[in-house]
Motif scaffolding. Sequence first.
Motif, PDB file in Angstrom:
ATOM      1  N   LEU A   1       1.852   4.386  -3.318  1.00 22.06           N
ATOM      2  CA  LEU A   1       1.616   5.825  -3.228  1.00 22.06           C
ATOM      3  C   LEU A   1       2.375   6.550  -4.337  1.00 22.06           C
ATOM      4  O   LEU A   1       3.488   6.147  -4.712  1.00 22.06           O
ATOM      5  CB  LEU A   1       2.075   6.347  -1.855  1.00 22.06           C
ATOM      6  CG  LEU A   1       1.272   5.856  -0.647  1.00 22.06           C
ATOM      7  CD1 LEU A   1       1.955   6.280   0.655  1.00 22.06           C
ATOM      8  CD2 LEU A   1      -0.159   6.381  -0.697  1.00 22.06           C
TER       9      LEU A   1
ATOM     10  N   ARG B   1      -5.015   6.284   4.507  1.00 25.22           N
ATOM     11  CA  ARG B   1      -5.045   4.934   3.946  1.00 25.22           C
ATOM     12  C   ARG B   1      -4.608   3.903   4.977  1.00 25.22           C
ATOM     13  O   ARG B   1      -5.179   2.812   5.070  1.00 25.22           O
ATOM     14  CB  ARG B   1      -4.162   4.861   2.703  1.00 25.22           C
ATOM     15  CG  ARG B   1      -4.769   5.613   1.520  1.00 25.22           C
ATOM     16  CD  ARG B   1      -3.847   5.688   0.336  1.00 25.22           C
ATOM     17  NE  ARG B   1      -3.778   4.434  -0.404  1.00 25.22           N
ATOM     18  CZ  ARG B   1      -3.249   4.334  -1.626  1.00 25.22           C
ATOM     19  NH1 ARG B   1      -2.771   5.413  -2.227  1.00 25.22           N
ATOM     20  NH2 ARG B   1      -3.218   3.174  -2.242  1.00 25.22           N
ATOM     21  N   MET B   2      -3.592   4.227   5.756  1.00 23.05           N
ATOM     22  CA  MET B   2      -3.130   3.301   6.793  1.00 23.05           C
ATOM     23  C   MET B   2      -4.191   3.114   7.874  1.00 23.05           C
ATOM     24  O   MET B   2      -4.398   2.018   8.383  1.00 23.05           O
ATOM     25  CB  MET B   2      -1.835   3.818   7.428  1.00 23.05           C
ATOM     26  CG  MET B   2      -0.612   3.816   6.518  1.00 23.05           C
ATOM     27  SD  MET B   2      -0.134   2.162   5.941  1.00 23.05           S
ATOM     28  CE  MET B   2      -0.818   2.181   4.265  1.00 23.05           C
TER      29      MET B   2
ATOM     30  N   GLY C   1      -3.059  11.813   2.971  1.00 27.93           N
ATOM     31  CA  GLY C   1      -3.592  10.662   2.254  1.00 27.93           C
ATOM     32  C   GLY C   1      -2.972   9.351   2.715  1.00 27.93           C
ATOM     33  O   GLY C   1      -3.665   8.349   2.880  1.00 27.93           O
ATOM     34  N   ALA C   2      -1.653   9.363   2.925  1.00 24.89           N
ATOM     35  CA  ALA C   2      -0.960   8.150   3.374  1.00 24.89           C
ATOM     36  C   ALA C   2      -1.464   7.728   4.753  1.00 24.89           C
ATOM     37  O   ALA C   2      -1.738   6.547   5.004  1.00 24.89           O
ATOM     38  CB  ALA C   2       0.544   8.393   3.402  1.00 24.89           C
TER      39      ALA C   2
ATOM     40  N   GLU D   1      -7.579   3.690   7.554  1.00 29.42           N
ATOM     41  CA  GLU D   1      -8.827   3.115   7.061  1.00 29.42           C
ATOM     42  C   GLU D   1      -8.688   1.651   6.690  1.00 29.42           C
ATOM     43  O   GLU D   1      -9.587   0.842   6.944  1.00 29.42           O
ATOM     44  CB  GLU D   1      -9.315   3.922   5.847  1.00 29.42           C
ATOM     45  CG  GLU D   1      -9.785   5.321   6.225  1.00 29.42           C
ATOM     46  CD  GLU D   1      -9.907   6.230   5.018  1.00 29.42           C
ATOM     47  OE1 GLU D   1      -9.710   5.730   3.874  1.00 29.42           O
ATOM     48  OE2 GLU D   1     -10.177   7.433   5.199  1.00 29.42           O
ATOM     49  N   ARG D   2      -7.554   1.269   6.119  1.00 33.67           N
ATOM     50  CA  ARG D   2      -7.407  -0.116   5.673  1.00 33.67           C
ATOM     51  C   ARG D   2      -6.855  -1.033   6.765  1.00 33.67           C
ATOM     52  O   ARG D   2      -7.243  -2.200   6.856  1.00 33.67           O
ATOM     53  CB  ARG D   2      -6.499  -0.175   4.444  1.00 33.67           C
ATOM     54  CG  ARG D   2      -6.350  -1.592   3.932  1.00 33.67           C
ATOM     55  CD  ARG D   2      -5.664  -1.692   2.605  1.00 33.67           C
ATOM     56  NE  ARG D   2      -5.517  -3.101   2.222  1.00 33.67           N
ATOM     57  CZ  ARG D   2      -4.829  -3.521   1.182  1.00 33.67           C
ATOM     58  NH1 ARG D   2      -4.225  -2.640   0.381  1.00 33.67           N
ATOM     59  NH2 ARG D   2      -4.723  -4.815   0.924  1.00 33.67           N
TER      60      ARG D   2
ATOM     61  N   GLU E   1       0.831  -1.205   0.000  1.00 39.78           N
ATOM     62  CA  GLU E   1       0.000   0.000   0.000  1.00 39.78           C
ATOM     63  C   GLU E   1       0.865   1.253   0.000  1.00 39.78           C
ATOM     64  O   GLU E   1       0.586   2.223  -0.724  1.00 39.78           O
ATOM     65  CB  GLU E   1      -0.907  -0.010   1.233  1.00 39.78           C
ATOM     66  CG  GLU E   1      -2.005   1.042   1.214  1.00 39.78           C
ATOM     67  CD  GLU E   1      -3.158   0.674   0.300  1.00 39.78           C
ATOM     68  OE1 GLU E   1      -3.948   1.577  -0.018  1.00 39.78           O
ATOM     69  OE2 GLU E   1      -3.274  -0.502  -0.091  1.00 39.78           O
TER      70      GLU E   1
END
Length: 322
Positions: free
Chosen positions: A243, A286-287, A282-283, A289-290, A239
């Motif tokens: 990026l 993503r960490m 954003g990074a 939420e996922r 992930e």
Amino acid sequence: MDRHDVVHGHDHGHDHVHDHGHDHGAANLDRAFAIGIAINVAFVAVESYYGWRADSLALLADAGHNLGDVLGLVLAWAGAFAGRLAPDERHTYGWKRASILAAFANSLLLLVAIGSLAWAAIGRLAAPAPIAAGTVMAVAAAGIVINGVTALLFLRGSHHDLNARGAFLHMAADAAVSAGVVAAAALTVWLGWAWLDPAASLAIAFVILLGTWGLFRDSLHLMFDGVPTSIDLEAVRAELAALPGVAAVTDLHVWATGTTEVALTAHLLMPGGPPDDAFLRGAAARMRERFAIGHVTLQAATETLMTPCDGAVAAAPAIHSH
């Protein structure tokens, strides 16, 4: 270009919501611990009294076992409380790891209790003794209700908090023990088989061991900064590597700061230049939420500046010591 940036990825608006939910969950666990300890202390007193009146070693032994459970709940609550203490200059992560230590200690306490139960059961198998079945069944039935209600108090928190999971397993195990005692006493009265009581105790000890071993293994793993079992490290690496502008991901570390919080650090090789704030937000999002990783620290550089701990990239001339 020989420039690198050390950045912490946090979305403050999102953090506010996360913290609010965490506080609400902590309050619920505080209530669960307080209620659980209170009703179990009362039950230990009642069970000890009737064990003494009925001259039942089984009930007295179970009262001692339940007293150990009370101590386990106190230990788990202390760990949860310590985990919420604010960080300071000496403990920059706070005392969150206390919740992991409490879960580990709770699992050890359960293993000791299981060993004691199995040892006593083996002794009784060699020399079965009659029991005051009526009193045993009545008090043990009350134990099912008390321990079952206490376990339910921690059921919701057990899905995401290892410490709450330890408390839930502890009390659920006790409810199972009480159910086994009732069943064995009833069958003993019906069939007259005195060996059923110790045989049932051995079976219950084995069932409890299966659940406790997982708690022991997971808490020991986290104590040594192991990657939480809910995290797929290669998926995290992929992930981050996906990026925009990232050529490689090195020195990736993921560990638990407590039983409910996960942290991440990584080096990002970005030949095109350092990232902007939008990239970092954003990074981090993503960490979170996922993978439910709430504390993200990324170091971005246009070239490899230090030797990564994972050895994935050739060492730079200067040696970085961890």
